[in-house]
Design a protein around this motif. Structure first.
Motif, PDB file in Angstrom:
ATOM      1  N   PHE A  89     -24.607 -62.839 -57.784  1.00 39.22           N
ATOM      2  CA  PHE A  89     -25.816 -62.546 -57.009  1.00 39.22           C
ATOM      3  C   PHE A  89     -26.363 -63.812 -56.357  1.00 39.22           C
ATOM      4  CE2 PHE A  89     -30.571 -61.916 -57.099  1.00 39.22           C
ATOM      5  CZ  PHE A  89     -30.612 -61.107 -55.981  1.00 39.22           C
ATOM      6  N   MET A  90     -26.592 -63.749 -55.050  1.00 49.12           N
ATOM      7  CA  MET A  90     -27.139 -64.805 -54.204  1.00 49.12           C
ATOM      8  C   MET A  90     -26.142 -65.912 -53.873  1.00 49.12           C
ATOM      9  SD  MET A  90     -30.026 -63.714 -53.240  1.00 49.12           S
ATOM     10  CE  MET A  90     -30.814 -65.112 -52.449  1.00 49.12           C
ATOM     11  N   ASP A  91     -24.876 -65.786 -54.312  1.00 49.84           N
ATOM     12  CA  ASP A  91     -23.840 -66.707 -53.842  1.00 49.84           C
ATOM     13  C   ASP A  91     -23.570 -66.439 -52.370  1.00 49.84           C
ATOM     14  OD1 ASP A  91     -23.533 -67.858 -56.300  1.00 49.84           O
ATOM     15  OD2 ASP A  91     -21.618 -66.897 -56.772  1.00 49.84           O
ATOM     16  N   ILE A  92     -23.139 -67.477 -51.662  1.00 47.99           N
ATOM     17  CA  ILE A  92     -22.814 -67.337 -50.246  1.00 47.99           C
ATOM     18  C   ILE A  92     -21.553 -68.136 -49.954  1.00 47.99           C
ATOM     19  CG2 ILE A  92     -24.346 -69.251 -49.607  1.00 47.99           C
ATOM     20  CD1 ILE A  92     -24.905 -67.726 -46.984  1.00 47.99           C
ATOM     21  N   GLN A  93     -20.680 -67.592 -49.096  1.00 55.65           N
ATOM     22  CA  GLN A  93     -19.402 -68.248 -48.858  1.00 55.65           C
ATOM     23  C   GLN A  93     -18.863 -67.861 -47.488  1.00 55.65           C
ATOM     24  OE1 GLN A  93     -15.097 -67.730 -50.917  1.00 55.65           O
ATOM     25  NE2 GLN A  93     -16.733 -68.325 -52.337  1.00 55.65           N
ATOM     26  N   GLN A  94     -18.221 -68.827 -46.832  1.00 56.05           N
ATOM     27  CA  GLN A  94     -17.501 -68.522 -45.598  1.00 56.05           C
ATOM     28  C   GLN A  94     -16.141 -67.962 -45.969  1.00 56.05           C
ATOM     29  OE1 GLN A  94     -17.944 -72.401 -43.402  1.00 56.05           O
ATOM     30  NE2 GLN A  94     -18.478 -71.002 -41.734  1.00 56.05           N
ATOM     31  N   MET A  95     -15.714 -66.918 -45.313  1.00 55.57           N
ATOM     32  CA  MET A  95     -14.389 -66.363 -45.576  1.00 55.57           C
ATOM     33  C   MET A  95     -13.891 -65.594 -44.351  1.00 55.57           C
ATOM     34  SD  MET A  95     -15.315 -63.333 -48.325  1.00 55.57           S
ATOM     35  CE  MET A  95     -16.149 -64.462 -49.453  1.00 55.57           C
ATOM     36  N   GLU A  96     -12.600 -65.397 -44.313  1.00 56.46           N
ATOM     37  CA  GLU A  96     -11.992 -64.645 -43.228  1.00 56.46           C
ATOM     38  C   GLU A  96     -11.714 -63.223 -43.701  1.00 56.46           C
ATOM     39  OE1 GLU A  96      -7.692 -64.729 -41.319  1.00 56.46           O
ATOM     40  OE2 GLU A  96      -8.870 -66.482 -40.667  1.00 56.46           O
ATOM     41  N   ILE A  97     -12.202 -62.237 -42.947  1.00 62.00           N
ATOM     42  CA  ILE A  97     -11.976 -60.831 -43.281  1.00 62.00           C
ATOM     43  C   ILE A  97     -11.328 -60.160 -42.085  1.00 62.00           C
ATOM     44  CG2 ILE A  97     -13.019 -58.663 -44.021  1.00 62.00           C
ATOM     45  CD1 ILE A  97     -15.364 -60.250 -45.137  1.00 62.00           C
ATOM     46  N   ASN A  98     -10.102 -59.675 -42.285  1.00 67.00           N
ATOM     47  CA  ASN A  98      -9.352 -59.027 -41.195  1.00 67.00           C
ATOM     48  C   ASN A  98      -9.272 -59.905 -39.951  1.00 67.00           C
ATOM     49  OD1 ASN A  98      -8.982 -56.845 -42.840  1.00 67.00           O
ATOM     50  ND2 ASN A  98     -10.494 -55.551 -41.839  1.00 67.00           N
ATOM     51  N   GLY A  99      -9.078 -61.198 -40.184  1.00 70.25           N
ATOM     52  CA  GLY A  99      -8.925 -62.128 -39.067  1.00 70.25           C
ATOM     53  C   GLY A  99     -10.230 -62.562 -38.428  1.00 70.25           C
ATOM     54  N   ILE A 100     -11.384 -62.153 -38.972  1.00 70.53           N
ATOM     55  CA  ILE A 100     -12.687 -62.508 -38.405  1.00 70.53           C
ATOM     56  C   ILE A 100     -13.383 -63.493 -39.350  1.00 70.53           C
ATOM     57  CG2 ILE A 100     -14.948 -61.631 -37.703  1.00 70.53           C
ATOM     58  CD1 ILE A 100     -13.604 -58.946 -37.119  1.00 70.53           C
ATOM     59  N   ASP A 101     -13.875 -64.605 -38.811  1.00 77.20           N
ATOM     60  CA  ASP A 101     -14.612 -65.580 -39.609  1.00 77.20           C
ATOM     61  C   ASP A 101     -15.998 -65.028 -39.924  1.00 77.20           C
ATOM     62  OD1 ASP A 101     -12.600 -67.510 -39.715  1.00 77.20           O
ATOM     63  OD2 ASP A 101     -13.164 -68.305 -37.743  1.00 77.20           O
ATOM     64  N   GLN A 126     -17.696 -59.507 -32.340  1.00 77.80           N
ATOM     65  CA  GLN A 126     -16.782 -58.882 -33.300  1.00 77.80           C
ATOM     66  C   GLN A 126     -17.442 -57.763 -34.106  1.00 77.80           C
ATOM     67  OE1 GLN A 126     -13.663 -59.604 -33.499  1.00 77.80           O
ATOM     68  NE2 GLN A 126     -13.396 -61.646 -32.622  1.00 77.80           N
ATOM     69  N   ALA A 127     -18.734 -57.553 -33.889  1.00 76.80           N
ATOM     70  CA  ALA A 127     -19.494 -56.645 -34.764  1.00 76.80           C
ATOM     71  C   ALA A 127     -18.995 -55.199 -34.697  1.00 76.80           C
ATOM     72  CB  ALA A 127     -20.977 -56.702 -34.406  1.00 76.80           C
ATOM     73  N   VAL A 128     -18.747 -54.686 -33.497  1.00 82.76           N
ATOM     74  CA  VAL A 128     -18.324 -53.285 -33.356  1.00 82.76           C
ATOM     75  C   VAL A 128     -16.965 -53.071 -34.021  1.00 82.76           C
ATOM     76  CG1 VAL A 128     -17.658 -51.481 -31.729  1.00 82.76           C
ATOM     77  CG2 VAL A 128     -19.678 -52.887 -31.274  1.00 82.76           C
ATOM     78  N   THR A 129     -16.041 -53.980 -33.788  1.00 83.82           N
ATOM     79  CA  THR A 129     -14.704 -53.871 -34.391  1.00 83.82           C
ATOM     80  C   THR A 129     -14.804 -53.906 -35.911  1.00 83.82           C
ATOM     81  OG1 THR A 129     -13.653 -54.921 -32.491  1.00 83.82           O
ATOM     82  CG2 THR A 129     -12.429 -54.954 -34.557  1.00 83.82           C
ATOM     83  N   PHE A 130     -15.600 -54.824 -36.409  1.00 84.40           N
ATOM     84  CA  PHE A 130     -15.740 -54.982 -37.860  1.00 84.40           C
ATOM     85  C   PHE A 130     -16.374 -53.735 -38.477  1.00 84.40           C
ATOM     86  CE2 PHE A 130     -17.597 -56.435 -41.806  1.00 84.40           C
ATOM     87  CZ  PHE A 130     -16.645 -57.312 -42.308  1.00 84.40           C
ATOM     88  N   ALA A 131     -17.447 -53.247 -37.873  1.00 84.02           N
ATOM     89  CA  ALA A 131     -18.123 -52.052 -38.400  1.00 84.02           C
ATOM     90  C   ALA A 131     -17.198 -50.840 -38.350  1.00 84.02           C
ATOM     91  CB  ALA A 131     -19.403 -51.779 -37.610  1.00 84.02           C
ATOM     92  N   SER A 132     -16.419 -50.715 -37.290  1.00 85.78           N
ATOM     93  CA  SER A 132     -15.496 -49.589 -37.167  1.00 85.78           C
ATOM     94  C   SER A 132     -14.437 -49.642 -38.266  1.00 85.78           C
ATOM     95  CB  SER A 132     -14.826 -49.601 -35.796  1.00 85.78           C
ATOM     96  OG  SER A 132     -15.795 -49.448 -34.776  1.00 85.78           O
ATOM     97  N   THR A 133     -13.984 -50.839 -38.589  1.00 86.43           N
ATOM     98  CA  THR A 133     -13.002 -51.003 -39.667  1.00 86.43           C
ATOM     99  C   THR A 133     -13.593 -50.555 -40.998  1.00 86.43           C
ATOM    100  OG1 THR A 133     -11.941 -52.854 -38.525  1.00 86.43           O
ATOM    101  CG2 THR A 133     -11.525 -52.650 -40.888  1.00 86.43           C
ATOM    102  N   LEU A 134     -14.832 -50.959 -41.261  1.00 87.33           N
ATOM    103  CA  LEU A 134     -15.500 -50.535 -42.498  1.00 87.33           C
ATOM    104  C   LEU A 134     -15.614 -49.014 -42.557  1.00 87.33           C
ATOM    105  CD1 LEU A 134     -18.448 -53.072 -42.929  1.00 87.33           C
ATOM    106  CD2 LEU A 134     -16.360 -52.934 -44.288  1.00 87.33           C
TER     107      LEU A 134
END
Length: 211
Positions: A8-20, A42-50
């Motif tokens: 809880f409350m941790d934060i991290q940079q990571m790549e998800i499906n090729g998106i930073d 990238q928001a629409v693509t990412f939301a559609s994937t979810l």
């Protein structure tokens, strides 16, 4: 898979499906959840994937609002504003020991003089409380609160019928002498005084992932 390593409350940079992305294991519902920041393009693509996942559904801010209220979480502009102190709101965790009287970095924050005095004296004129309806009548933001003699003692800042709590719930600021667990106060709804009981918050247990 990296999100499973977060608490809880941790934060991290990571790549998800090729998106930073920037991912935090937080969320304003009281539940275990995540907030994801990513480039706008990238928001629409990412939301559609979810949304392609069977367990994912859209949900609106109305649901966010009822969830955060059930877990006793304040919303700025409703339960907090520039006239509210952490002492009145019951948010003392926001003032670290280092910033309090005698601390290594005493004061030095907006409102410090007023807030530190309230901490020292333990005296405020109003306090934030949780309320549960004795009846099934919902009590909304802005509803005035009274004692049994008809004296105004406070106002509701957030209120609804909790879908998980299955009863009317509210947060309010009341006169300090009425901020007592199991105290009965009265909300004026459409010209009638509706009984409510002061309770300890949260109304529904918080379920953050703390590891």
């Amino acid at each position: 898979p990296k999100v499973h390593e977060l608490h809880f409350m941790d934060i991290q940079q990571m790549e998800i499906n090729g998106i930073d992305c920037i991912v935090s294991r937080s969320g304003y519902t009281g539940e275990d959840g995540f907030e994801i920041s990513l480039p706008a393009e990238q928001a629409v693509t990412f939301a559609s994937t979810l949304m392609n996942a069977d367990e994912v559904e859209w949900i609106g801010l109305g649901a966010r609002d009822s969830l955060r209220l059930e877990c006793g979480l304040c919303l700025y502009g409703h339960d907090l504003d520039q006239t509210t102190t952490p002492v009145e709101a019951g948010l003392m965790w926001a003032i670290s020991p280092a910033r309090r009287h005698g601390g290594a970095r005493e004061g030095g924050f907006p409102g410090a003089e007023v807030i530190l005095h309230q901490i020292e004296s333990q005296r405020v004129t109003r306090k934030r409380v949780g309320l549960v309806g004795v009846t099934k009548v919902p009590v909304r933001e802005g509803t005035e609160l009274f004692d049994e003699k008809g004296n105004k003692i406070g106002v509701v800042t957030s209120g609804t019928v909790g879908p998980s709590a299955e009863k009317p719930i509210a947060m309010a600021y009341v006169r300090s002498d009425w901020a007592v667990i199991d105290q009965t106060i009265f909300a004026e709804v459409r010209g009638k005084r509706i009984a409510m009981r002061v309770v300890k918050m949260p109304f529904i247990p918080q379920r953050y992932f703390r590891g």
